[in-house]
Write a protein that holds these residues in place. Structure first.
Motif, PDB file in Angstrom:
ATOM      1  N   ALA A  85       0.838  -1.205   0.000  1.00  0.00           N
ATOM      2  CA  ALA A  85       0.000   0.000   0.000  1.00  0.00           C
ATOM      3  C   ALA A  85       0.872   1.254   0.000  1.00  0.00           C
ATOM      4  O   ALA A  85       0.606   2.215  -0.743  1.00  0.00           O
ATOM      5  CB  ALA A  85      -0.926  -0.007   1.217  1.00  0.00           C
ATOM      6  N   PHE A  86       1.929   1.256   0.805  1.00  0.00           N
ATOM      7  CA  PHE A  86       2.837   2.404   0.825  1.00  0.00           C
ATOM      8  C   PHE A  86       3.484   2.600  -0.553  1.00  0.00           C
ATOM      9  O   PHE A  86       3.567   3.724  -1.057  1.00  0.00           O
ATOM     10  CB  PHE A  86       3.931   2.210   1.882  1.00  0.00           C
ATOM     11  CG  PHE A  86       3.555   2.699   3.258  1.00  0.00           C
ATOM     12  CD1 PHE A  86       3.555   4.062   3.556  1.00  0.00           C
ATOM     13  CD2 PHE A  86       3.204   1.802   4.262  1.00  0.00           C
ATOM     14  CE1 PHE A  86       3.215   4.519   4.814  1.00  0.00           C
ATOM     15  CE2 PHE A  86       2.864   2.252   5.531  1.00  0.00           C
ATOM     16  CZ  PHE A  86       2.865   3.620   5.817  1.00  0.00           C
ATOM     17  N   THR A  87       3.926   1.509  -1.167  1.00  0.00           N
ATOM     18  CA  THR A  87       4.600   1.600  -2.467  1.00  0.00           C
ATOM     19  C   THR A  87       3.654   2.132  -3.540  1.00  0.00           C
ATOM     20  O   THR A  87       3.984   3.054  -4.287  1.00  0.00           O
ATOM     21  CB  THR A  87       5.142   0.214  -2.886  1.00  0.00           C
ATOM     22  OG1 THR A  87       6.042  -0.257  -1.877  1.00  0.00           O
ATOM     23  CG2 THR A  87       5.874   0.307  -4.214  1.00  0.00           C
ATOM     24  N   LYS A  88       2.443   1.536  -3.605  1.00  0.00           N
ATOM     25  CA  LYS A  88       1.473   1.958  -4.631  1.00  0.00           C
ATOM     26  C   LYS A  88       1.000   3.392  -4.369  1.00  0.00           C
ATOM     27  O   LYS A  88       0.559   4.083  -5.289  1.00  0.00           O
ATOM     28  CB  LYS A  88       0.268   1.010  -4.606  1.00  0.00           C
ATOM     29  CG  LYS A  88       0.590  -0.418  -5.050  1.00  0.00           C
ATOM     30  CD  LYS A  88       0.258  -0.608  -6.510  1.00  0.00           C
ATOM     31  CE  LYS A  88       0.615  -2.012  -6.987  1.00  0.00           C
ATOM     32  NZ  LYS A  88      -0.342  -3.025  -6.546  1.00  0.00           N
ATOM     33  N   GLY A  89       1.065   3.813  -3.104  1.00  0.00           N
ATOM     34  CA  GLY A  89       0.632   5.166  -2.761  1.00  0.00           C
ATOM     35  C   GLY A  89       1.755   6.185  -2.818  1.00  0.00           C
ATOM     36  O   GLY A  89       1.619   7.296  -2.277  1.00  0.00           O
ATOM     37  N   GLY A  90       2.848   5.832  -3.441  1.00  0.00           N
ATOM     38  CA  GLY A  90       3.926   6.791  -3.633  1.00  0.00           C
ATOM     39  C   GLY A  90       4.705   7.112  -2.384  1.00  0.00           C
ATOM     40  O   GLY A  90       5.342   8.164  -2.278  1.00  0.00           O
ATOM     41  N   ASP A 138      -7.502   0.938   3.973  1.00  0.00           N
ATOM     42  CA  ASP A 138      -8.888   0.814   4.437  1.00  0.00           C
ATOM     43  C   ASP A 138      -9.501  -0.508   3.990  1.00  0.00           C
ATOM     44  O   ASP A 138     -10.327  -1.088   4.689  1.00  0.00           O
ATOM     45  CB  ASP A 138      -9.698   1.998   3.902  1.00  0.00           C
ATOM     46  CG  ASP A 138     -11.079   2.091   4.546  1.00  0.00           C
ATOM     47  OD1 ASP A 138     -11.158   2.004   5.786  1.00  0.00           O
ATOM     48  OD2 ASP A 138     -12.067   2.238   3.807  1.00  0.00           O
ATOM     49  N   ASP A 139      -9.088  -0.988   2.816  1.00  0.00           N
ATOM     50  CA  ASP A 139      -9.643  -2.237   2.269  1.00  0.00           C
ATOM     51  C   ASP A 139      -8.991  -3.491   2.850  1.00  0.00           C
ATOM     52  O   ASP A 139      -9.468  -4.598   2.606  1.00  0.00           O
ATOM     53  CB  ASP A 139      -9.477  -2.259   0.743  1.00  0.00           C
ATOM     54  CG  ASP A 139     -10.435  -1.304   0.046  1.00  0.00           C
ATOM     55  OD1 ASP A 139     -11.416  -0.879   0.681  1.00  0.00           O
ATOM     56  OD2 ASP A 139     -10.194  -0.970  -1.134  1.00  0.00           O
ATOM     57  N   ASP A 140      -7.913  -3.321   3.611  1.00  0.00           N
ATOM     58  CA  ASP A 140      -7.179  -4.460   4.165  1.00  0.00           C
ATOM     59  C   ASP A 140      -7.836  -4.898   5.479  1.00  0.00           C
ATOM     60  O   ASP A 140      -7.901  -4.126   6.433  1.00  0.00           O
ATOM     61  CB  ASP A 140      -5.722  -4.050   4.409  1.00  0.00           C
ATOM     62  CG  ASP A 140      -4.840  -5.226   4.803  1.00  0.00           C
ATOM     63  OD1 ASP A 140      -5.363  -6.228   5.323  1.00  0.00           O
ATOM     64  OD2 ASP A 140      -3.617  -5.134   4.605  1.00  0.00           O
ATOM     65  N   ASP A 141      -8.302  -6.144   5.523  1.00  0.00           N
ATOM     66  CA  ASP A 141      -8.999  -6.645   6.714  1.00  0.00           C
ATOM     67  C   ASP A 141      -8.128  -6.651   7.970  1.00  0.00           C
ATOM     68  O   ASP A 141      -8.637  -6.609   9.082  1.00  0.00           O
ATOM     69  CB  ASP A 141      -9.516  -8.067   6.472  1.00  0.00           C
ATOM     70  CG  ASP A 141     -10.749  -8.081   5.583  1.00  0.00           C
ATOM     71  OD1 ASP A 141     -11.353  -7.003   5.405  1.00  0.00           O
ATOM     72  OD2 ASP A 141     -11.090  -9.149   5.050  1.00  0.00           O
ATOM     73  N   ASP A 142      -6.807  -6.735   7.796  1.00  0.00           N
ATOM     74  CA  ASP A 142      -5.914  -6.756   8.955  1.00  0.00           C
ATOM     75  C   ASP A 142      -5.755  -5.373   9.601  1.00  0.00           C
ATOM     76  O   ASP A 142      -5.397  -5.256  10.759  1.00  0.00           O
ATOM     77  CB  ASP A 142      -4.518  -7.255   8.556  1.00  0.00           C
ATOM     78  CG  ASP A 142      -4.486  -8.756   8.326  1.00  0.00           C
ATOM     79  OD1 ASP A 142      -5.321  -9.466   8.923  1.00  0.00           O
ATOM     80  OD2 ASP A 142      -3.644  -9.227   7.545  1.00  0.00           O
TER      81      ASP A 142
END
Length: 219
Positions: free
Chosen positions: A93-98, A205-209
């Protein structure tokens, strides 16, 4: 959200007791469940399931820290039964979010841990001064009137006592939880950075963990 709250109930019950009268952590989680409109029978089922053992899944709390676009500070709290999966998903998520994940402690010093109780102005009959005095008498640190709500902040250790005192006084709460409040905020002016930051938050937000995400983006 109910799935995530169910995990919090399970952890609270296993750490203490299925009886909220003697388990303060469980009382706090139940209050959070009610603020999120979780039905009472769903809460009861989750408590009974946790108390009865059932599927013997062990969840652990892990906190990740990092940076979004333009150095926005981000803290991610997860409750997971698979630390490797959680770390990989958060890193992605961090990578895809720049942005990029950092070491533990790299941004948490930029936040203050506080109990935060939010009260909808339309839901309460008390006037502002009366509510403020009730909050401060209960042990709150601060009281602020926002446009549509009142915000009461407490020290983390005082949160449960303050919440329970206000609850006993019949004061309705839109939300009540221990949270991380930024000391300063970072603005994003570049459209691409804003898109990436939204992508990062959306994936978390979409990650259940992922239980909670805190950041200092001045939206």
């Amino acid at each position: 959200i109910f799935t995530m709250l169910g995990r919090e109930i399970q952890v609270a019950v296993k750490a203490g007791s299925p009886d909220p009268a003697v388990n303060g952590k469980l009382r706090d989680v139940i209050a959070k469940c009610k603020a999120n409109n979780m039905p009472n029978d769903t809460i009861d089922r989750s408590i009974k399931k946790a108390a009865g053992g059932g599927e013997d899944v062990e969840y652990e709390n892990v906190t990740y820290e990092g940076y979004g676009p333009n150095g926005v500070a981000v803290i991610v709290e997860v409750l997971t039964d698979n630390r490797n999966r959680a770390a990989a998903n958060v890193r992605n998520a961090f990578t895809k979010g720049g942005g990029n994940m950092g070491n533990s402690g790299c941004v948490s010093f930029m936040f203050d841990e506080k109990g935060l109780i939010v009260i909808d102005k339309e839901e309460i009959d008390m006037d502002e001064e009366e509510l403020m005095m009730a909050a401060l008498d209960a042990g709150a640190e601060d009281f602020a009137a926002e446009e549509d709500s009142y915000e009461i902040t407490t020290a983390p250790d005082d949160f449960s006592a303050v919440r329970e005192t206000l609850e006993a006084a019949g004061i309705p709460m839109a939300s009540a939880e221990v949270t991380m409040i930024p000391q300063t905020y970072t603005e994003l002016t570049d459209e691409e950075d804003i898109k990436k930051m939204n992508k990062l938050l959306e994936m978390l937000d979409d990650d259940d963990d992922v239980q909670n995400t805190y950041h200092n983006w001045d939206e």
